[in-house]
Write an enzyme that holds these catalytic residues in place. Sequence first.
Site, mmCIF file in Angstrom:
data_model
loop_
_atom_site.group_PDB
_atom_site.id
_atom_site.type_symbol
_atom_site.label_atom_id
_atom_site.label_comp_id
_atom_site.label_asym_id
_atom_site.label_seq_id
_atom_site.Cartn_x
_atom_site.Cartn_y
_atom_site.Cartn_z
ATOM 1 N N GLU A 163 0.581 -1.206 -0.138
ATOM 2 C CA GLU A 163 0.111 -0.014 0.081
ATOM 3 C C GLU A 163 1.286 1.473 -0.283
ATOM 4 O OE1 GLU A 163 -3.135 0.092 3.093
ATOM 5 O OE2 GLU A 163 -4.030 -1.900 2.791
ATOM 6 N N GLU A 343 -5.491 -7.730 0.560
ATOM 7 C CA GLU A 343 -6.389 -7.911 2.448
ATOM 8 C C GLU A 343 -8.142 -7.952 1.416
ATOM 9 O OE1 GLU A 343 -4.483 -4.945 4.327
ATOM 10 O OE2 GLU A 343 -2.423 -5.638 3.892
#
Length: 436
Positions: A163, A343
């Site tokens: 991320e 995720e």
Amino acid sequence: MRFPDDFRWGAATSAYQIEGAAKEDGRGASIWDTFSHTPGRTRNGDTGDVAADHYHRWANDLDLMKDLGLRSYRFSISWPRVQADGTGKANQRGLDFYRRLVDGLHERGIEPMATLFHWDLPQALQDVGGWENRDVAYRFADYAAAVFEALGTAVPDWLTINEPKTVVQNGYLGGHHAPGLRDPDAAYLVAHHLQLAHGLAVRALRAESDARIGPALNLHPCYPADDRPETATATRLYDGYENRLYLDSILRGAYPQDVLDDLGPRSRMVRGIRDGDLAVISSPVDLLAVQYYTPYYVTTGGDTEKRWPTSEAFWQQIFPEGMFDLLTRITRDYGPIPLTITENGLPCPDELGADGAVSDPGRIEFLRDHFAAAHRAIEAGVPLESYHVWSLMDNFEWAEGYDQRWGLVYVDYPTQRRILKRSAHWYRGVIKDNTV
């Protein structure tokens, strides 16, 4: 809804959120150690010093994974555990821990998927500018090479940067993640250096191993809040910052021009791009790790509004259809690159009941609906290989400390006892039957 026979069901964690042992066996300080120990930065002053004590309890945690039937486990490697100051000779005790972890996964029939960087930058590198310093991208490549050499093909799938957008937006725009800055001009220079670090790590792996490698990107489907042309234009630019800045540079070898134009020629990012950088950033990858939590609805003015119920995380709108839209969009726009969900999950108000059980029906409903969206995407031709629920266990949730519980496994922090939640028992059945 039956999934393909070779589909891999898994769960995910990250080093700083679960390992603890913050000062053991040669581990150096990370920016999250510094940030969490700074008064007022985290809820209740919580830190990751102990977290879920996974560093000492890893074998039992692997047994839990086997009991659940996991086929894949996505975890991260702590850079300061491998290089205390981010440079130089690797710390063998740190590497040995991850070797034990990887070997233990194989012994239990679970495939390792390792992330090289999940936000825990060595503090010593932050002291010389952190990701604003271009040299840190090259130090990351050196670290990656040391890890590749130590673990070799024992890890079949590697992820580079987790991320990067969250580092940019939360660490350098909002200031509520480490390093806790609010500097828009620095933020997008950081974005470029994170992308460069990704590409350098890909090249480092190619020199060491034939394992697969790719980035781990949190992506958000962006929808116009109304049907006005100006809103569509604003949504396109918002999507540029949220998604295309990262996808285009890695998969197309160019940053989106609308984003560069919006930043302007004087921005530190635009001025920081050197000849050859995009060729490095777009070094061919083998897979793309996708992390989906929420959609965005963009207004004419470029703000966002909420359309769906939110979870205990105020920023998370619960919209499973966004999973389908996101996965099909990636395949449509970027071709049939193998995808993995690394995720997706939900925080719930989990409590240990008098009967010793933890009931979390909201999490089961959330996962069932998102699994169904993923199944639809596969039927539509998306090459989705695996799905990793966030998170395997309750953990240190960054600035939220220990108030939010995202795990399939309940952690009783005073005793470090693990209790399978109702969702974990349900997920075991999903994995066993390969069916939702």
